[in-house]
Each structure stands twice: as structure tokens, then as C-alpha cells.
Design an enzyme around this catalytic site. Structure first.
Site, PDB file in Angstrom:
ATOM      1  N   SER A  53      -6.420  59.622  19.618  1.00  0.00           N
ATOM      2  CA  SER A  53      -5.222  59.682  18.794  1.00  0.00           C
ATOM      3  C   SER A  53      -5.493  60.315  17.432  1.00  0.00           C
ATOM      4  O   SER A  53      -4.741  61.183  16.975  1.00  0.00           O
ATOM      5  CB  SER A  53      -4.625  58.280  18.638  1.00  0.00           C
ATOM      6  OG  SER A  53      -5.579  57.363  18.162  1.00  0.00           O
ATOM      7  N   LYS A  76     -14.382  54.614  11.780  1.00  0.00           N
ATOM      8  CA  LYS A  76     -14.505  53.455  10.904  1.00  0.00           C
ATOM      9  C   LYS A  76     -15.277  52.369  11.639  1.00  0.00           C
ATOM     10  O   LYS A  76     -14.736  51.725  12.538  1.00  0.00           O
ATOM     11  CB  LYS A  76     -13.120  52.947  10.498  1.00  0.00           C
ATOM     12  CG  LYS A  76     -12.295  53.953   9.691  1.00  0.00           C
ATOM     13  CD  LYS A  76     -10.892  53.434   9.441  1.00  0.00           C
ATOM     14  CE  LYS A  76     -10.075  54.410   8.602  1.00  0.00           C
ATOM     15  NZ  LYS A  76      -8.693  53.952   8.392  1.00  0.00           N
ATOM     16  N   GLY A 117      -8.672  55.185   4.877  1.00  0.00           N
ATOM     17  CA  GLY A 117      -7.424  54.771   4.249  1.00  0.00           C
ATOM     18  C   GLY A 117      -6.348  54.444   5.260  1.00  0.00           C
ATOM     19  O   GLY A 117      -6.534  54.602   6.467  1.00  0.00           O
ATOM     20  N   SER A 137      -3.759  55.006   7.588  1.00  0.00           N
ATOM     21  CA  SER A 137      -3.328  56.272   8.200  1.00  0.00           C
ATOM     22  C   SER A 137      -3.223  56.156   9.712  1.00  0.00           C
ATOM     23  O   SER A 137      -4.144  56.547  10.430  1.00  0.00           O
ATOM     24  CB  SER A 137      -4.323  57.376   7.849  1.00  0.00           C
ATOM     25  OG  SER A 137      -5.658  56.942   8.093  1.00  0.00           O
ATOM     26  N   LYS A 154     -11.866  45.893   7.399  1.00  0.00           N
ATOM     27  CA  LYS A 154     -10.459  45.459   7.499  1.00  0.00           C
ATOM     28  C   LYS A 154     -10.042  45.259   8.956  1.00  0.00           C
ATOM     29  O   LYS A 154      -9.109  44.508   9.242  1.00  0.00           O
ATOM     30  CB  LYS A 154      -9.535  46.456   6.796  1.00  0.00           C
ATOM     31  CG  LYS A 154      -9.691  47.910   7.223  1.00  0.00           C
ATOM     32  CD  LYS A 154      -8.895  48.295   8.430  1.00  0.00           C
ATOM     33  CE  LYS A 154      -9.202  49.712   8.853  1.00  0.00           C
ATOM     34  NZ  LYS A 154      -8.462  50.143  10.047  1.00  0.00           N
ATOM     35  N   ASP A 161      -5.553  49.894   3.495  1.00  0.00           N
ATOM     36  CA  ASP A 161      -5.835  49.907   4.927  1.00  0.00           C
ATOM     37  C   ASP A 161      -5.626  48.529   5.542  1.00  0.00           C
ATOM     38  O   ASP A 161      -5.198  48.397   6.695  1.00  0.00           O
ATOM     39  CB  ASP A 161      -7.275  50.382   5.161  1.00  0.00           C
ATOM     40  CG  ASP A 161      -7.415  51.208   6.427  1.00  0.00           C
ATOM     41  OD1 ASP A 161      -6.456  51.278   7.209  1.00  0.00           O
ATOM     42  OD2 ASP A 161      -8.491  51.789   6.631  1.00  0.00           O
ATOM     43  N   SER A 182      -1.455  49.339  15.245  1.00  0.00           N
ATOM     44  CA  SER A 182      -2.841  48.901  15.096  1.00  0.00           C
ATOM     45  C   SER A 182      -3.367  48.299  16.390  1.00  0.00           C
ATOM     46  O   SER A 182      -2.887  47.263  16.855  1.00  0.00           O
ATOM     47  CB  SER A 182      -2.935  47.863  13.976  1.00  0.00           C
ATOM     48  OG  SER A 182      -4.182  47.198  14.007  1.00  0.00           O
ATOM     49  N   ARG A 183      -4.376  48.928  16.973  1.00  0.00           N
ATOM     50  CA  ARG A 183      -4.993  48.373  18.191  1.00  0.00           C
ATOM     51  C   ARG A 183      -5.641  47.030  17.909  1.00  0.00           C
ATOM     52  O   ARG A 183      -5.656  46.145  18.762  1.00  0.00           O
ATOM     53  CB  ARG A 183      -6.058  49.339  18.727  1.00  0.00           C
ATOM     54  CG  ARG A 183      -5.534  50.679  19.153  1.00  0.00           C
ATOM     55  CD  ARG A 183      -6.687  51.569  19.556  1.00  0.00           C
ATOM     56  NE  ARG A 183      -6.324  52.973  19.464  1.00  0.00           N
ATOM     57  CZ  ARG A 183      -7.177  53.970  19.556  1.00  0.00           C
ATOM     58  NH1 ARG A 183      -8.460  53.710  19.729  1.00  0.00           N
ATOM     59  NH2 ARG A 183      -6.779  55.219  19.456  1.00  0.00           N
TER      60      ARG A 183
END
Length: 330
Positions: free
Chosen positions: A10, A104, A131, A133, A186, A239, A249-250
Site C-alpha cells: 500500500s 517503521k 509521520g 500518513s 506507536k 502518528d 490502521s492495520r
């Protein structure tokens, strides 16, 4: 610019669409032959993004071809794949190419940040992009702000010029350690926010998780050399907000399923994509023990994921800890 993007998930696909809209020449690499054929035939990458991939974006599964004469290489593979991909490209990239890393995470074996993993194998300048996104919004040119960081600020400024437009604003932060840790850690709290949702808890619980989660992220970050102010910025609080509150958000979606009683393996099967927070929980748990940092939320999420602790008991453990002053860690 001629830019190679390695990884057609993605984020890689969204970045290809964004940079193509700026007029750059994009070559998007995937090692999955089925995905290659799907995008070439339909111009859609359905598993990851329900948006058209413009014809101008070149798709290939030949990594050597993708990298040929490229001065900017964007790594958009999951964090656990970064080492293998860099190992594959280290002898074929140009010496002056800049690596832009989007992954990340913290490597579970070495406990290194992604820029450290990359620079262990190559000497190229590494710029980290982090960040709030979601790819689903970036590919549709919804206004987004992120952070760039590197040990070479001139490389950051160069990438800022190449990648920033009126819909994708990029700031520079010199605190590379903090930027990478904020973007990684996060995801653990987002798992917790999802578990809270899955248990049927409300906004009060999520607000507490996010606020106290930021406190323990900052504690570990400072112990590892970060500026605490970084965690108040886009790669920290920014974030954290987007990952804990959005169904894009997975990590949050995975947490919801776990909170509803699904096993970790069943959850990952249903999500069908990498959930970075799972491995990051393992890494952060190890780091907290090595550096003797109190991270109660991380500890409880680790217990849920890897030790089979009942999520409600984990919440009870957090809520019945010894009494504290809120600012005693500062």
C-alpha cells in the site's frame, strides 16, 4: 527525477502515485509475479489499494532493472524484509544514490532501527520518512504532513525538494533516533487501542492508552538517545493519533480482532497484510528489559500477544498498578 520504489504494497503504491503526479519517472518493483501481472493488466493493486495505478508508472520484478541509473531509491518493504532487500541491492546501487526508508519497525534480532540495519550493509545516505500518513489518503492526494530525518541534513533537504508538494508537506527533524522510534513504537499503542475497542471500551480508555502510551514511548526514546520533544511532533503524537483512531490502521484492526477473542494467528490471517506492531512489541519489550525502562502498556500487550494473557486481565493489571504522580517520570 528517475526514482525506484522497492515494494508494491500500500505505501509503495501510494508513493508511486504521489510522485508520478509530481512529474517524476517512477519504476515500481515487486517480487510477486501475480501482483506484477495484476497491476500491468488492470492498473489496480486490489489487495492493497483500491485506486488506479497510472500507466506512466513502470512496474517490474527485475530489481536490477528497477535500480538502473537511479539516484533515489525508496524502500517501501515491511521492516522485517529490509535487511534481505538491502543485501540484494548492495552491489548494484550507485554509490551516490540516496535511500529513502518508509518502513517503521525495530529489527527483532539485532534490536536496530531501520537506518542502522541499512547502514550496516551500505554506506549510502539514508533518509527516513515518518509521520501520520495512511497510504489510502496519500494516494488520493488528501493533505498530509510528515517528517524527514537523517544524519545528513542536506540529503533531507534534497528529498524534501523532490517529494514535497501542496498535498504532501514534509518537515525536517534532526533527531533521527526519535523519528524512527516514534514511527515504530506507536504501532504497539495502536494495537492496544484496537484491543480496547474490541473489548467494547470507550473514548476514555483510548485517551488514557494514547496519553500514557506516549509517556512510555518517550521514556524508552530518551534512554536510547532521543530528544523528548520529538515525540510531541508528527512522528510521535501525530502518528499515534492517526494509527490509534483510524480503521485504515492495520494495527488497530488487528487489536480489535484480538480484543474480540480471536487468536493472533487467526487475526493475521484475516488482516492478510503485515501488522508491524506485532514484531515491534517484541523488540520494544526486549529493549525495555535491557535498559530497565518501565513500559507497562507494552508489557501487557506483549503478554496478550505472546503469552496468551486474557485482554481483560491485562487491562485490570494496568488499572490496579501502584499509585503514581503523573509527571514523576519527567
Amino acid at each position: 527525477m528517475d526514482i525506484a520504489i522497492l515494494g508494491a504494497g500500500s505505501w509503495g503504491t501510494a508513493m508511486a502515485i504521489h510522485l508520478n503526479s509530481m512529474g517524476h519517472n517512477i519504476c515500481l518493483w515487486t517480487k510477486n509475479p501475480n501482483q506484477l501481472e495484476e497491476i500491468k493488466k488492470t492498473r489496480y493493486n486490489k489487495k492493497y489499494l483500491d485506486v488506479m495505478v497510472p500507466e506512466e508508472i513502470e512496474i517490474t520484478n527485475d530489481i536490477g532493472y528497477a535500480l538502473k541509473n537511479k539516484k533515489i531509491i525508496i524502500l517501501a518493504v515491511p521492516s522485517h524484509a529490509v535487511r534481505n532487500v538491502v543485501e540484494d541491492i548492495k552491489n548494484i546501487i550507485q554509490d551516490d544514490a540516496i535511500i529513502v526508508n518508509l518502513a517503521k519497525g525495530i529489527e527483532t534480532t539485532s534490536l536496530k532501527r531501520m537506518s542502522e540495519v541499512i547502514n550496516e550493509m551500505i554506506d549510502n545516505h539514508v533518509v527516513v520518512l515518518s509521520g501520520p500518513s495512511h497510504a489510502e489518503e496519500v494516494c488520493r492526494h488528501i493533505p498530509t504532513a510528515c517528517v524527514l530525518s537523517s544524519i545528513d541534513i542536506k540529503a533531507c533537504e534534497y528529498i524534501q525538494d523532490v517529494m514535497m508538494d501542496e498535498n504532501f508537506r514534509l518537515y525536517i527533524n534532526k533527531d533521527l533516533i526519535g523519528v524512527e522510534l516514534g514511527g515504530s513504537l506507536k504501532n504497539i499503542i495502536a494495537l492496544g487501542a484496537g484491543i480496547s475497542d474490541g473489548l467494547g471500551f470507550g473514548d476514555n480508555t483510548k485517551a488514557a492508552l494514547m496519553t500514557r502510551g506516549l509517556a512510555e514511548i518517550t521514556r524508552l526514546g530518551v534512554a536510547l538517545g532521543s530528544d523528548p520533544l520529538t515525540f510531541l511532533g508528527l512522528t510521535g503524537m501525530g502518528d499515534l493519533i492517526v494509527t490509534c483512531t483510524s480503521m485504515f490502521s492495520r494495527n488497530r484492526r488487528a487489536g480489535i480482532k484480538i480484543g474480540q477473542g480471536k487468536s493472533l494467528s487467526d487475526t493475521l490471517d484475516e488482516i492478510g497484510m503485515v501488522v508491524e506492531g506485532i514484531n515491534t512489541t517484541k523488540s520494544a519489550y526486549k529493549l525495555s528489559k535491557i535498559h530497565n525502562i518501565e513500559m507497562p502498556i507494552t508489557n501487557e500487550i506483549y503478554s496478550i500477544l505472546f503469552e496468551g494473557k486474557d485482554p481483560r486481565k491485562a487491562v485490570h493489571s494496568l488499572m490496579t498498578r501502584n499509585k503514581k504522580h503523573e509527571m514523576e517520570d519527567i
